[in-house]
Write a protein that holds these residues in place. Structure first.
Motif, PDB file in Angstrom:
ATOM      1  N   ALA A   1       0.883  -1.269   0.050  1.00  0.00           N
ATOM      2  CA  ALA A   1      -0.017   0.186   0.072  1.00  0.00           C
ATOM      3  C   ALA A   1       1.038   1.381   0.048  1.00  0.00           C
ATOM      4  CB  ALA A   1      -0.932   0.032   1.204  1.00  0.00           C
ATOM      5  N   TYR A   2       2.017   1.188   0.881  1.00  0.00           N
ATOM      6  CA  TYR A   2       2.924   2.369   0.733  1.00  0.00           C
ATOM      7  C   TYR A   2       3.686   2.557  -0.591  1.00  0.00           C
ATOM      8  CZ  TYR A   2       7.338   5.027   0.870  1.00  0.00           C
ATOM      9  OH  TYR A   2       8.220   5.699   0.987  1.00  0.00           O
ATOM     10  N   PHE A   3       3.956   1.542  -1.296  1.00  0.00           N
ATOM     11  CA  PHE A   3       4.588   1.675  -2.731  1.00  0.00           C
ATOM     12  C   PHE A   3       3.452   2.415  -3.788  1.00  0.00           C
ATOM     13  CE2 PHE A   3       7.712  -1.206  -0.863  1.00  0.00           C
ATOM     14  CZ  PHE A   3       8.912  -0.146  -0.998  1.00  0.00           C
ATOM     15  N   MET A   4       2.344   1.922  -3.316  1.00  0.00           N
ATOM     16  CA  MET A   4       1.192   2.319  -4.253  1.00  0.00           C
ATOM     17  C   MET A   4       0.803   3.725  -4.411  1.00  0.00           C
ATOM     18  SD  MET A   4      -2.744   0.671  -4.185  1.00  0.00           S
ATOM     19  CE  MET A   4      -1.963  -0.916  -3.986  1.00  0.00           C
ATOM     20  N   THR A   5       0.849   4.162  -2.764  1.00  0.00           N
ATOM     21  CA  THR A   5       0.332   5.658  -2.519  1.00  0.00           C
ATOM     22  C   THR A   5       1.553   6.718  -2.437  1.00  0.00           C
ATOM     23  OG1 THR A   5       0.121   4.985   0.016  1.00  0.00           O
ATOM     24  CG2 THR A   5      -1.759   4.660  -1.309  1.00  0.00           C
ATOM     25  N   HIS A   6       2.737   6.217  -1.791  1.00  0.00           N
ATOM     26  CA  HIS A   6       3.805   6.967  -1.221  1.00  0.00           C
ATOM     27  C   HIS A   6       3.264   7.943  -0.013  1.00  0.00           C
ATOM     28  CE1 HIS A   6       5.408   7.009  -5.567  1.00  0.00           C
ATOM     29  NE2 HIS A   6       5.645   5.800  -5.007  1.00  0.00           N
ATOM     30  N   SER A   7       2.448   7.530   0.776  1.00  0.00           N
ATOM     31  CA  SER A   7       1.843   7.800   2.018  1.00  0.00           C
ATOM     32  C   SER A   7       3.003   7.590   2.930  1.00  0.00           C
ATOM     33  CB  SER A   7       0.532   7.457   2.318  1.00  0.00           C
ATOM     34  OG  SER A   7       0.178   7.783   3.662  1.00  0.00           O
ATOM     35  N   VAL A   8       3.403   8.404   3.700  1.00  0.00           N
ATOM     36  CA  VAL A   8       4.293   8.280   4.812  1.00  0.00           C
ATOM     37  C   VAL A   8       3.407   7.899   6.041  1.00  0.00           C
ATOM     38  CG1 VAL A   8       4.282  10.846   5.699  1.00  0.00           C
ATOM     39  CG2 VAL A   8       6.216   9.328   6.339  1.00  0.00           C
ATOM     40  N   ALA A   9       2.237   8.128   6.182  1.00  0.00           N
ATOM     41  CA  ALA A   9       1.269   7.805   7.521  1.00  0.00           C
ATOM     42  C   ALA A   9       1.130   6.120   7.192  1.00  0.00           C
ATOM     43  CB  ALA A   9      -0.092   8.531   7.193  1.00  0.00           C
TER      44      ALA A   9
END
Length: 325
Positions: free
Chosen positions: A26-34
């Motif tokens: 999900a992080y690599f998909m969105t680049h969201s630090v949260a």
């Protein structure tokens, strides 16, 4: 019981590994630090689960010449290690949040990321409840500590989902690192709490809840020959407890009669701690004339003073190393 504890923690380890992989996706998909913050915390679930497996195995080993009280205290090392890892994860999350404040990043595919986080949160909720229930049933501080950590992950993930939804509908990308700071702070507090519990266990800090539990058991079945109880100390070794105290008995009891009174205390407390093993070291004190005024034995052949009232057993008079009177 050891096999069941290992089975429970292995379930936690496998599920945590799968959920961690999903969160990083999900992080690599969105680049969201949260989301990255949530994923970093989940790595700790995997590391702590692996260490917990070993600590539960070691805690279940029988007593030997070098470890006369068993190996149960390794569980305090386990929750201390987990607490330290959680604390480090919190610091890393705060560091990444500051980086994103300085150099903001464009977020992508937030809806898909929200679905992934939602699915992992539900799975974590069921896992956390399972661990807390199992930890209570098995009296395992390692499993309970792991469950508490998972539930903290659930709470932070719920907050994360709310923040992602707000970002999606408002476009307030600055909220992403703000949420990460809040999550990092929450994780730091949880890590400190686990380390604090580990240190208190290793230092044999008195667990007042356990003391109260033992006192309640003794009060509920108090016998007239148990004139006084004092100098009570309790240590926990994994799923086992070591208790020592002084019990004042009528001085004229035979050795066999006094032994039967001690045996009764042991049976009562072990029954009250079903699922655990309580080892006793009870010192028997003979009564003295100053005990007569609170002695409950009505048919005492040597009473030298009238009964004026019993002493209620509480922390205040059971813990100190002094005979009452």
């Amino acid at each position: 019981m050891l096999k069941r504890e290992l089975r429970v923690i292995l379930v936690s380890l496998i599920v945590s590994f799968i959920l961690t992989a999903a969160k990083f996706a999900a992080y690599f998909m969105t680049h969201s630090v949260a989301i990255l913050s949530d994923a970093l915390e989940s790595i700790i679930n995997v590391i702590a689960g692996g260490f917990a497996c070993y600590s539960i195995y070691l805690a279940g080993q029988p007593k030997d010449a070098n470890h006369p009280y068993g190996h149960g205290k390794v569980e305090f090392f386990s929750i201390g290690f987990e607490g330290a890892m959680i604390f480090i994860a919190g610091l890393l999350i705060l560091f990444k949040a500051v980086q994103y404040f300085i150099t903001p990043r464009v977020l992508h595919e937030m809806v898909n990321g929200l679905w992934v986080v939602g699915a992992t949160t539900i799975a974590n909720l069921f896992l956390g409840l399972y661990l807390l229930r199992s930890g209570k049933q098995l009296s395992s501080i390692t499993i309970s500590g792991n469950g508490q950590h998972i539930m903290t992950d659930v709470y932070s993930s719920v907050g994360l989902m709310v923040a992602l939804a707000i970002i999606q509908f408002t476009g307030w990308n600055w909220l992403d690192p703000v949420v990460s700071v809040l999550m990092g702070s929450l994780i730091l507090v949880k890590g400190y709490q686990l380390m604090r519990r580990s240190i208190s266990g290793l230092m044999d800090e008195t667990d007042m809840k356990t003391i109260d539990r033992i006192i309640d058991i003794l009060v509920a079945s108090r016998r007239e020959n148990w004139i006084d109880v004092h100098n009570m100390r309790v240590q926990q070794y994994g799923n086992n407890y070591h208790m020592d105290c002084h019990v004042t008995l009528p001085y004229y009891l035979s050795l066999h009669e006094a032994h039967e009174e001690m045996k009764c205390i042991e049976q009562l407390v072990n029954k009250g701690f079903e699922g655990s093993e309580v080892e006793f070291f009870i010192h028997m004190d003979p009564c003295i004339p100053s005990c007569c005024h609170y002695c409950l034995k009505e048919a005492c052949p040597v009473r030298g003073d009238a009964f004026r009232g019993k002493i209620d057993w509480t922390r205040a008079n059971v813990l100190p190393n002094r005979k009452h009177g």
